[in-house]
Motif scaffolding. Structure first.
Motif, PDB file in Angstrom:
ATOM      1  N   VAL A 118      31.559  -8.657  53.900  1.00  0.00           N
ATOM      2  CA  VAL A 118      32.418  -8.537  55.077  1.00  0.00           C
ATOM      3  C   VAL A 118      32.113  -7.227  55.787  1.00  0.00           C
ATOM      4  N   VAL A 119      32.016  -7.290  57.105  1.00  0.00           N
ATOM      5  CA  VAL A 119      31.815  -6.081  57.918  1.00  0.00           C
ATOM      6  C   VAL A 119      32.842  -6.068  59.034  1.00  0.00           C
ATOM      7  N   ASN A 120      33.021  -4.916  59.658  1.00  0.00           N
ATOM      8  CA  ASN A 120      33.899  -4.837  60.822  1.00  0.00           C
ATOM      9  C   ASN A 120      33.326  -5.656  61.971  1.00  0.00           C
ATOM     10  N   ALA A 121      34.197  -6.085  62.853  1.00  0.00           N
ATOM     11  CA  ALA A 121      33.763  -6.907  63.986  1.00  0.00           C
ATOM     12  C   ALA A 121      32.751  -6.184  64.863  1.00  0.00           C
ATOM     13  N   ASP A 122      32.802  -4.852  64.923  1.00  0.00           N
ATOM     14  CA  ASP A 122      31.873  -4.088  65.762  1.00  0.00           C
ATOM     15  C   ASP A 122      30.687  -3.535  64.968  1.00  0.00           C
ATOM     16  N   SER A 123      30.489  -4.029  63.759  1.00  0.00           N
ATOM     17  CA  SER A 123      29.369  -3.563  62.932  1.00  0.00           C
ATOM     18  C   SER A 123      28.036  -3.927  63.575  1.00  0.00           C
ATOM     19  N   THR A 181      41.069  -1.616  53.466  1.00  0.00           N
ATOM     20  CA  THR A 181      41.497  -0.454  54.251  1.00  0.00           C
ATOM     21  C   THR A 181      40.330   0.501  54.475  1.00  0.00           C
ATOM     22  N   ALA A 182      39.526   0.702  53.446  1.00  0.00           N
ATOM     23  CA  ALA A 182      38.340   1.565  53.573  1.00  0.00           C
ATOM     24  C   ALA A 182      37.353   0.980  54.570  1.00  0.00           C
ATOM     25  N   LEU A 183      37.189  -0.330  54.552  1.00  0.00           N
ATOM     26  CA  LEU A 183      36.283  -0.983  55.498  1.00  0.00           C
ATOM     27  C   LEU A 183      36.788  -0.827  56.923  1.00  0.00           C
ATOM     28  N   LEU A 184      38.044  -1.145  57.151  1.00  0.00           N
ATOM     29  CA  LEU A 184      38.606  -1.079  58.497  1.00  0.00           C
ATOM     30  C   LEU A 184      38.626   0.347  59.037  1.00  0.00           C
ATOM     31  N   ARG A 206      33.964  -9.612  60.274  1.00  0.00           N
ATOM     32  CA  ARG A 206      32.957 -10.671  60.336  1.00  0.00           C
ATOM     33  C   ARG A 206      32.377 -10.849  58.931  1.00  0.00           C
ATOM     34  N   MET A 207      32.351 -12.062  58.469  1.00  0.00           N
ATOM     35  CA  MET A 207      31.716 -12.351  57.181  1.00  0.00           C
ATOM     36  C   MET A 207      30.264 -12.737  57.428  1.00  0.00           C
ATOM     37  N   LEU A 208      29.365 -12.112  56.686  1.00  0.00           N
ATOM     38  CA  LEU A 208      27.933 -12.371  56.867  1.00  0.00           C
ATOM     39  C   LEU A 208      27.457 -13.536  56.011  1.00  0.00           C
ATOM     40  N   ALA A 209      28.097 -13.742  54.862  1.00  0.00           N
ATOM     41  CA  ALA A 209      27.717 -14.843  53.976  1.00  0.00           C
ATOM     42  C   ALA A 209      28.815 -15.022  52.942  1.00  0.00           C
TER      43      ALA A 209
END
Length: 309
Positions: A118-123, A181-184, A206-209
């Motif tokens: 999972v990554v942030n939407a703006d990654s 929380t760390a990701l966001l 956004r989930m990449l896989a």
């Protein structure tokens, strides 16, 4: 004749499940995936069996406190306990936690939360290939958050690094919530999370896989690792255990009851909407085979990552 009658009466009584309200012990605190699914099961249990599924909590040691006390509980079907994989497999290998994996009488596995990157939407990572390319160019610089050491997330990171021939850095947080929380907060580049994170966070991530055999119905646009060339199907599995003193009839009756809930289309939809993936592993040979397979996978990854010797 009297002895035979008594034996038959005992079998009939053992098969009568539930004979009253059932105490469903969650070996974690409230609010996590184990609690969420127990709460989803409650109304279906009541509707189908006319008794209440009473959820209680026995947190501590990442589940170890509850599991170490399971076999001291009544084996008459009035007490059942939530179990998690890989926890009940990995924890006894890490030290004395008061139980061994074989002490846990698993009677039904009802779902898993599939691992996902999972990554942030703006990654800048639009695809899994983007992340892998960065990790190859900058070994160790792609930092992931995850839900703890030796958890499904951590083992997935170890396995995927090997499959992709990359080196990433995994930072262990105390639970999925802290990891997200760390990701966001942009403290990490990505998270090893679950599909439930995608369901809860929506457009913020956004989930990449996803680590599933097929795409998740709630996320039809997210590819599986398998589609992208990585044979990774993994996650945190959850199910039900009973005390070892429970009779074979009681074990099977509990398994059948939870299976009946799992087969309900309304329950299935609620699980899918929450980002969960259903499995149907009942008591007996199917459970034995499932546990053997998962133990092999988890223990190999844990040894490769230096989590256990």
């Amino acid at each position: 004749m009297a002895a035979a009658f008594g034996l038959l009466a005992g079998v009939a009584q053992a098969q009568e499940f539930p004979s009253g309200n059932v105490d469903y012990v969650i070996p974690f605190g409230p609010g996590g995936e184990s609690d969420i699914t127990a709460r989803l099961q409650q109304p279906f249990f009541s509707d189908k069996f006319g008794q209440e599924l009473v959820v209680s909590y026995q947190p501590g040691g990442g589940g170890a406190v509850g599991w170490s006390q399971l076999n001291s509980m009544a084996g008459d079907g009035s007490k059942i306990m939530g179990i998690n994989l890989p926890h009940i497999i990995i924890k006894p290998q890490q030290g004395d936690v008061g139980f061994q994996t074989e002490d846990i009488t698993s009677v039904y596995m009802f779902h898993y939360t599939p691992d996902a990157i999972v990554v942030n939407a703006d990654s800048p990572y639009q695809t899994l290939d983007d992340l892998v390319a960065d990790a190859k160019e900058n070994p160790g610089a792609v930092i992931f958050s995850g839900s703890g050491k030796g958890t499904a997330n951590h083992l997935a990171q170890i396995r995927f690094d090997g499959m992709a021939d990359i080196k990433t850095t995994y930072v262990s947080f105390q639970g999925t919530g802290a990891s997200v929380t760390a990701l966001l907060g942009n403290q990490v580049k990505a998270a090893w999370g679950y599909t439930t994170v995608g369901a809860a966070q929506g457009e913020a991530v956004r989930m990449l896989a996803v680590a599933m055999p097929e795409r998740h119905p709630a996320f039809p646009d997210v590819p599986t690792f398998k589609e992208l060339g990585y044979d990774l199907v993994s996650g945190a599995y959850r199910g039900i255990a009973v005390p070892q003193s429970a009779s074979e009839e009681t074990r099977q009756a509990v398994s059948d009851a939870i299976a009946e809930i799992n087969a309900d289309p309304d329950f299935q939809q609620k699980m899918i909407d929450g980002g969960f993936a259903l499995v149907d592993v009942g008591y007996g040979e199917a459970m034995d085979a499932f546990m053997a397979e998962q133990s092999g996978i988890y223990l190999e990854a844990a040894r490769a990552g230096g989590i256990i010797e």
